[in-house]
Motif scaffolding. Structure first.
Motif, PDB file in Angstrom:
ATOM      1  N   GLU A  15       0.835  -1.207   0.000  1.00  0.00           N
ATOM      2  CA  GLU A  15       0.000   0.000   0.000  1.00  0.00           C
ATOM      3  C   GLU A  15       0.871   1.260   0.000  1.00  0.00           C
ATOM      4  N   LYS A  16       1.912   1.229   0.839  1.00  0.00           N
ATOM      5  CA  LYS A  16       2.815   2.372   0.956  1.00  0.00           C
ATOM      6  C   LYS A  16       3.535   2.619  -0.379  1.00  0.00           C
ATOM      7  N   TRP A  17       4.030   1.554  -0.977  1.00  0.00           N
ATOM      8  CA  TRP A  17       4.746   1.673  -2.266  1.00  0.00           C
ATOM      9  C   TRP A  17       3.845   2.295  -3.329  1.00  0.00           C
ATOM     10  N   LYS A  18       2.607   1.785  -3.403  1.00  0.00           N
ATOM     11  CA  LYS A  18       1.670   2.284  -4.424  1.00  0.00           C
ATOM     12  C   LYS A  18       1.401   3.773  -4.182  1.00  0.00           C
ATOM     13  N   ASP A  19       1.246   4.136  -2.879  1.00  0.00           N
ATOM     14  CA  ASP A  19       1.043   5.543  -2.517  1.00  0.00           C
ATOM     15  C   ASP A  19       2.203   6.414  -3.008  1.00  0.00           C
ATOM     16  N   GLU A  20       3.391   5.832  -3.002  1.00  0.00           N
ATOM     17  CA  GLU A  20       4.575   6.573  -3.448  1.00  0.00           C
ATOM     18  C   GLU A  20       4.680   6.621  -4.971  1.00  0.00           C
ATOM     19  N   GLY A  21       3.725   5.979  -5.652  1.00  0.00           N
ATOM     20  CA  GLY A  21       3.706   6.017  -7.113  1.00  0.00           C
ATOM     21  C   GLY A  21       4.491   4.891  -7.767  1.00  0.00           C
ATOM     22  N   ARG A  22       4.901   3.893  -6.961  1.00  0.00           N
ATOM     23  CA  ARG A  22       5.654   2.782  -7.556  1.00  0.00           C
ATOM     24  C   ARG A  22       4.707   1.760  -8.186  1.00  0.00           C
ATOM     25  N   ASP A  23       5.204   1.004  -9.171  1.00  0.00           N
ATOM     26  CA  ASP A  23       4.479  -0.160  -9.688  1.00  0.00           C
ATOM     27  C   ASP A  23       4.664  -1.289  -8.688  1.00  0.00           C
ATOM     28  N   VAL A  24       3.594  -2.035  -8.435  1.00  0.00           N
ATOM     29  CA  VAL A  24       3.661  -3.083  -7.423  1.00  0.00           C
ATOM     30  C   VAL A  24       3.012  -4.367  -7.921  1.00  0.00           C
ATOM     31  N   ALA A  36       5.967 -27.680   2.724  1.00  0.00           N
ATOM     32  CA  ALA A  36       6.169 -26.367   2.096  1.00  0.00           C
ATOM     33  C   ALA A  36       6.636 -25.376   3.160  1.00  0.00           C
ATOM     34  N   PRO A  37       7.595 -24.515   2.798  1.00  0.00           N
ATOM     35  CA  PRO A  37       8.187 -23.627   3.794  1.00  0.00           C
ATOM     36  C   PRO A  37       7.261 -22.528   4.302  1.00  0.00           C
ATOM     37  N   ARG A  38       6.350 -22.032   3.475  1.00  0.00           N
ATOM     38  CA  ARG A  38       5.452 -20.962   3.911  1.00  0.00           C
ATOM     39  C   ARG A  38       4.019 -21.401   3.683  1.00  0.00           C
ATOM     40  N   PRO A  39       3.112 -21.092   4.622  1.00  0.00           N
ATOM     41  CA  PRO A  39       1.730 -21.556   4.482  1.00  0.00           C
ATOM     42  C   PRO A  39       0.970 -20.845   3.366  1.00  0.00           C
ATOM     43  N   VAL A  40      -0.125 -21.487   2.932  1.00  0.00           N
ATOM     44  CA  VAL A  40      -1.034 -20.888   1.959  1.00  0.00           C
ATOM     45  C   VAL A  40      -1.475 -19.517   2.481  1.00  0.00           C
ATOM     46  N   GLY A  41      -1.475 -18.521   1.612  1.00  0.00           N
ATOM     47  CA  GLY A  41      -1.873 -17.168   2.008  1.00  0.00           C
ATOM     48  C   GLY A  41      -0.688 -16.231   2.194  1.00  0.00           C
ATOM     49  N   SER A  42       0.539 -16.779   2.251  1.00  0.00           N
ATOM     50  CA  SER A  42       1.729 -15.936   2.456  1.00  0.00           C
ATOM     51  C   SER A  42       1.977 -15.037   1.238  1.00  0.00           C
ATOM     52  N   HIS A  43       2.476 -13.843   1.517  1.00  0.00           N
ATOM     53  CA  HIS A  43       2.710 -12.874   0.447  1.00  0.00           C
ATOM     54  C   HIS A  43       4.167 -12.478   0.282  1.00  0.00           C
ATOM     55  N   LEU A  44       4.510 -12.224  -0.985  1.00  0.00           N
ATOM     56  CA  LEU A  44       5.758 -11.546  -1.348  1.00  0.00           C
ATOM     57  C   LEU A  44       5.309 -10.355  -2.195  1.00  0.00           C
ATOM     58  N   VAL A  45       5.778  -9.154  -1.863  1.00  0.00           N
ATOM     59  CA  VAL A  45       5.421  -7.996  -2.696  1.00  0.00           C
ATOM     60  C   VAL A  45       6.674  -7.474  -3.384  1.00  0.00           C
ATOM     61  N   ILE A  46       6.494  -7.065  -4.631  1.00  0.00           N
ATOM     62  CA  ILE A  46       7.630  -6.692  -5.480  1.00  0.00           C
ATOM     63  C   ILE A  46       7.318  -5.342  -6.139  1.00  0.00           C
ATOM     64  N   ASP A  47       8.289  -4.447  -6.219  1.00  0.00           N
ATOM     65  CA  ASP A  47       8.046  -3.207  -6.961  1.00  0.00           C
ATOM     66  C   ASP A  47       8.713  -3.279  -8.345  1.00  0.00           C
ATOM     67  N   GLY A  48       8.481  -2.266  -9.158  1.00  0.00           N
ATOM     68  CA  GLY A  48       8.950  -2.264 -10.542  1.00  0.00           C
ATOM     69  C   GLY A  48      10.464  -2.313 -10.678  1.00  0.00           C
ATOM     70  N   GLU A  49      11.160  -2.001  -9.581  1.00  0.00           N
ATOM     71  CA  GLU A  49      12.629  -2.020  -9.608  1.00  0.00           C
ATOM     72  C   GLU A  49      13.192  -3.350  -9.131  1.00  0.00           C
ATOM     73  N   GLY A  50      12.292  -4.244  -8.715  1.00  0.00           N
ATOM     74  CA  GLY A  50      12.749  -5.532  -8.210  1.00  0.00           C
ATOM     75  C   GLY A  50      12.979  -5.558  -6.703  1.00  0.00           C
ATOM     76  N   ASN A  51      12.650  -4.454  -6.004  1.00  0.00           N
ATOM     77  CA  ASN A  51      12.701  -4.493  -4.537  1.00  0.00           C
ATOM     78  C   ASN A  51      11.584  -5.398  -4.036  1.00  0.00           C
ATOM     79  N   PHE A  52      11.825  -6.123  -2.958  1.00  0.00           N
ATOM     80  CA  PHE A  52      10.777  -7.024  -2.474  1.00  0.00           C
ATOM     81  C   PHE A  52      10.764  -7.110  -0.947  1.00  0.00           C
ATOM     82  N   GLU A  53       9.583  -7.477  -0.399  1.00  0.00           N
ATOM     83  CA  GLU A  53       9.407  -7.736   1.034  1.00  0.00           C
ATOM     84  C   GLU A  53       8.481  -8.919   1.182  1.00  0.00           C
TER      85      GLU A  53
END
Lengths: 109, 230
Positions: A15-24, A36-53
């Protein structure tokens, strides 16, 4: 058990990234088989520059998801990705735990 | 995902309300479902099941692959009384992954020195709970023995349907507490939800051991009865 205000919370960051005008793009684990290492529902978010969280695995397939996410940001069309030992890409990126996961990647519009 | 929908989803999560994000993965349509929403048909059944289990999953709705992502508020523990047991319970509960808040209006008990690194509120419970209300994803442990302090939050916990309600005190103390709650209009079933004497019966004697018994009691309530986010 992180608070949703937590700086590490992927959806708050998206949400913060999009507010800053980034592609997400948002990647979500939608199905898992076996171990599986992460349960169903887990998220990875990526911006247009390839930054991720966040994460969709223990670091095993994040690289591949990020490059697919950049395609999704470019094309705008969501993608369903599959990773696992049975996958033909297993020799390249795969889950060493022997499980299989499906990851849905979509652009935030 | 639509940005306005994401903002709404984040706002619901921040307000500690359960919410499900529904995505039709074949044709990229989506919606948010709140717990009070009345939805009919296959999707209605699937969301009720998902709210109850707390588990996200891929389901088939009218032959279409549909992903239900369930967001439940993280579990937390509100402790009434900055007492000796709370000094052990707060760090233990934090280690076990809970958000913890300790409330006690008595300045002599609620000190930074006694509760370093703990979310401590030196206010009366009615004031503290107005700012940050109890909910179904919260456990309440009333540990002061003092009706002036414990009674209000116990009633509030019953009304908010906290997933766990426990009260410290001997059987005699609890019997008079029950009489006061009946007087306040609480039903037998509601009062029966209170775990008293508090904690699993493991023969706990010291304050730290009692904290273990209380924490185990809370975890049992969380894992065996009601799903809450990891």
């Amino acid at each position: 058990m992180s608070d949703v205000e937590d700086i590490q919370d992927p959806l708050s960051i998206a949400e913060k990234w999009k507010d800053e005008g980034r592609d997400v793009a948002i990647a979500t684990v939608v199905q898992t088989w076996g171990s599986a290492p992460r349960p169903v529902g887990s998220h990875l978010v990526i911006d247009g520059e390839g930054n991720f969280e966040g994460s969709v695995s223990g670091g095993c397939v994040e690289g591949a998801v990020i490059s697919e996410a950049l395609d999704v940001i470019g094309a705008g069309k969501p993608k369903m990705l599959e990773f696992g030992v049975a996958d033909e890409t297993a020799w390249r990126v795969g889950l060493s735990c022997g499980g299989k996961i499906s990851v849905y990647v979509e652009r935030l519009v | 995902m639509d940005f306005q929908l994401l903002q709404k989803l984040n706002a619901e999560r921040a307000a500690r309300r359960a919410v499900i994000h529904v995505t039709g993965v074949d044709d990229d349509d989506e919606q948010l479902v709140l717990e009070q929403d009345q939805i009919s048909g296959e999707l209605g059944e699937a969301v009720v099941k998902a709210f109850n289990s707390g588990k996200s999953s891929m389901v088939e709705i009218a032959g279409r692959k549909t992903f239900l992502n369930v967001y439940l508020p993280p579990a937390r523990i509100v402790v009434i009384g900055a007492v000796h047991i709370s000094q052990a319970l707060a760090p233990m509960a934090k280690l076990a992954g809970f958000d913890v808040r300790v409330i006690d209006p008595r300045g002599a008990f609620a000190t930074e020195a006694r509760f370093a690194d703990v979310d401590l509120v030196a206010e009366w419970p009615d004031e503290a709970l107005e700012t940050s209300p109890l909910d179904a994803y919260t456990a309440l442990a009333a540990l002061t023995h003092d009706p002036k302090i414990d009674d209000f939050p116990l009633q509030a916990a019953i009304d908010a349907q906290c997933f766990y309600i426990g009260a410290l005190g001997s059987r005699k103390t609890h019997a008079s507490r029950v009489a006061r709650l009946v007087e306040a209009g609480k039903s037998e079933a509601e009062i029966g939800r209170i775990s008293a004497p508090i904690g699993l019966d493991i023969g706990a004697a010291s304050p730290s051991e009692i904290a273990v018994a209380i924490l185990a009691d809370i975890i049992q309530a969380l894992r065996k009865r009601k799903a809450v986010a990891q």
